[in-house]
Design a protein around this motif. Structure first.
Motif, mmCIF file in Angstrom:
data_model
loop_
_atom_site.group_PDB
_atom_site.id
_atom_site.type_symbol
_atom_site.label_atom_id
_atom_site.label_comp_id
_atom_site.label_asym_id
_atom_site.label_seq_id
_atom_site.Cartn_x
_atom_site.Cartn_y
_atom_site.Cartn_z
ATOM 1 N N MET A 44 0.863 -1.252 -0.063
ATOM 2 C CA MET A 44 -0.055 -0.157 0.028
ATOM 3 C C MET A 44 0.982 1.266 0.053
ATOM 4 N N ARG A 45 0.712 2.113 -0.881
ATOM 5 C CA ARG A 45 1.232 3.368 -0.912
ATOM 6 C C ARG A 45 0.524 4.480 0.079
ATOM 7 N N ALA A 46 1.313 5.217 0.650
ATOM 8 C CA ALA A 46 0.704 6.162 1.657
ATOM 9 C C ALA A 46 0.714 7.624 0.777
ATOM 10 N N SER A 47 -0.224 8.432 1.051
ATOM 11 C CA SER A 47 -0.178 9.751 0.681
ATOM 12 C C SER A 47 0.767 10.630 1.230
ATOM 13 N N GLU A 48 0.806 11.803 0.721
ATOM 14 C CA GLU A 48 1.808 12.822 1.278
ATOM 15 C C GLU A 48 1.318 13.019 2.646
ATOM 16 N N GLU A 49 -0.027 13.371 2.861
ATOM 17 C CA GLU A 49 -0.543 13.924 4.085
ATOM 18 C C GLU A 49 -0.145 12.875 5.073
ATOM 19 N N GLU A 50 -0.536 11.500 4.884
ATOM 20 C CA GLU A 50 -0.191 10.419 5.912
ATOM 21 C C GLU A 50 1.256 10.312 6.098
ATOM 22 N N LEU A 51 2.217 10.365 5.196
ATOM 23 C CA LEU A 51 3.553 10.371 5.426
ATOM 24 C C LEU A 51 4.076 11.501 6.215
ATOM 25 N N ARG A 52 3.526 12.724 5.976
ATOM 26 C CA ARG A 52 3.524 13.954 6.836
ATOM 27 C C ARG A 52 3.287 13.640 8.108
ATOM 28 N N ARG A 53 2.086 13.301 8.334
ATOM 29 C CA ARG A 53 1.711 13.121 9.640
ATOM 30 C C ARG A 53 2.408 12.002 10.518
ATOM 31 N N LEU A 54 2.927 10.880 9.864
ATOM 32 C CA LEU A 54 3.928 9.963 10.796
ATOM 33 C C LEU A 54 5.101 10.734 11.027
ATOM 34 N N MET A 55 5.514 11.482 10.037
ATOM 35 C CA MET A 55 6.782 12.103 10.450
ATOM 36 C C MET A 55 6.650 13.161 11.496
ATOM 37 N N ILE A 56 5.586 13.941 11.369
ATOM 38 C CA ILE A 56 5.644 14.710 12.673
ATOM 39 C C ILE A 56 5.121 14.043 14.002
ATOM 40 N N LEU B 229 6.670 2.477 5.659
ATOM 41 C CA LEU B 229 6.002 2.747 4.274
ATOM 42 C C LEU B 229 7.237 3.521 3.485
ATOM 43 N N LEU B 230 8.200 4.081 3.964
ATOM 44 C CA LEU B 230 9.273 4.821 2.894
ATOM 45 C C LEU B 230 10.001 3.442 2.050
ATOM 46 N N ALA B 231 10.181 2.349 2.652
ATOM 47 C CA ALA B 231 10.836 1.540 2.091
ATOM 48 C C ALA B 231 10.564 0.991 0.574
ATOM 49 N N PRO B 232 9.403 0.973 0.375
ATOM 50 C CA PRO B 232 9.114 0.668 -1.010
ATOM 51 C C PRO B 232 8.910 2.014 -1.973
ATOM 52 N N LEU B 233 8.848 2.927 -1.431
ATOM 53 C CA LEU B 233 8.745 4.360 -2.163
ATOM 54 C C LEU B 233 10.181 4.408 -2.832
ATOM 55 N N SER C 18 6.937 18.163 -8.397
ATOM 56 C CA SER C 18 6.864 17.000 -9.048
ATOM 57 C C SER C 18 6.549 15.798 -7.988
ATOM 58 N N SER C 19 7.078 15.981 -6.611
ATOM 59 C CA SER C 19 6.832 15.127 -5.604
ATOM 60 C C SER C 19 5.471 15.031 -5.214
ATOM 61 N N ILE C 20 4.664 16.121 -5.244
ATOM 62 C CA ILE C 20 3.253 16.218 -5.168
ATOM 63 C C ILE C 20 2.425 15.502 -6.400
ATOM 64 N N ALA C 21 3.091 15.694 -7.538
ATOM 65 C CA ALA C 21 2.452 15.144 -8.677
ATOM 66 C C ALA C 21 2.512 13.669 -8.521
ATOM 67 N N ARG C 22 3.683 12.995 -7.965
ATOM 68 C CA ARG C 22 3.784 11.679 -7.858
ATOM 69 C C ARG C 22 2.524 11.016 -6.969
ATOM 70 N N MET C 23 2.171 11.738 -5.982
ATOM 71 C CA MET C 23 1.218 11.506 -4.925
ATOM 72 C C MET C 23 -0.157 11.696 -5.674
ATOM 73 N N ASP C 24 -0.263 12.572 -6.572
ATOM 74 C CA ASP C 24 -1.473 12.786 -7.554
ATOM 75 C C ASP C 24 -1.523 11.339 -8.241
ATOM 76 N N VAL C 25 -0.719 10.744 -9.105
ATOM 77 C CA VAL C 25 -0.564 9.831 -9.752
ATOM 78 C C VAL C 25 -1.146 8.610 -8.821
ATOM 79 N N GLU C 26 -0.788 8.391 -7.553
ATOM 80 C CA GLU C 26 -1.026 7.515 -6.829
ATOM 81 C C GLU C 26 -2.892 7.635 -6.509
ATOM 82 N N ASP C 27 -2.954 8.687 -6.379
ATOM 83 C CA ASP C 27 -4.485 8.741 -6.045
ATOM 84 C C ASP C 27 -5.473 8.540 -7.431
ATOM 85 N N LEU C 28 -4.739 8.760 -8.572
ATOM 86 C CA LEU C 28 -5.568 8.281 -9.932
ATOM 87 C C LEU C 28 -5.517 6.994 -9.907
#
Length: 177
Positions: free
Chosen positions: A1-13, A29-33, A111-121
């Motif tokens: 499962m891929r995490a969204s930018e928001e989820e990764l950011r929430r976990l980091m914080i 979650l970062l390992a597969p990315l 471009s990092s945010i765009a990668r997350m958009d691709v996952e949403d699509l």
């Protein structure tokens, strides 16, 4: 499962605030990315070393993360520098796909945010189509490798990719009108 930018950011914080469970979940979650990022740029031989070096750097340098900025931009900056350091250390000179684009800081965040958009699509597609597009177009597997990994025929994988890309194109073009 891929995490969204928001989820990764929430976990980091959460990790920065002392929550060890969040920090451990983030690293998992970062390992597969990071594997996909490294595999596309340097080949299979160096992937695991680079992933581990990057995860260690994320852990040891977590205090440098600015909570007001996107997490993935910070993450992929570290991964980029770890990759460059690795090639310098091993004195291996080979072209790194898209290096000139990676080294340009301007637009990196977008471009990092765009990668997350691709996952949403991809999440809008049937699971098999999304898996095959991820495997072949994002992770860089051949059609035969992707089919074998998923336990389907190569022609089934090709059809899934074709149909998935066609559906995504229709959604994207429909959104622009």
């Amino acid at each position: 499962m891929r995490a969204s930018e928001e989820e990764l950011r929430r976990l980091m914080i959460g990790g920065l605030d002392g929550n060890a469970v969040d920090h451990a979940a983030l690293l998992r979650l970062l390992a597969p990315l990071l594997r996909a990022f490294c595999r596309r740029r340097c080949g299979e031989d160096d992937v695991e070393d680079l992933v581990q070096e990057t995860l260690i750097a994320v852990h040891t340098r977590r205090g440098t993360y600015d909570r007001d900025r996107p997490f993935t931009a910070w993450l992929f900056s570290i991964a980029r520098y770890k990759m460059i350091d690795h090639f310098r250390r091993t004195r291996r000179y080979r072209p790194i796909e898209g290096l000139e684009e990676i080294l340009i800081a301007e637009g990196f965040e977008e471009s990092s945010i765009a990668r997350m958009d691709v996952e949403d699509l991809l999440e809008t597609l049937p699971p098999k189509q999304a898996r095959m597009i991820r495997a072949t177009r994002i992770e860089g597997m051949s059609m035969a490798e992707a089919a074998n990994a998923d336990g389907i025929s190569e022609s089934d994988a090709k059809v899934s990719v074709h149909r998935g890309l066609k559906t995504l194109m229709t959604k994207i073009q429909g959104g622009r009108r």
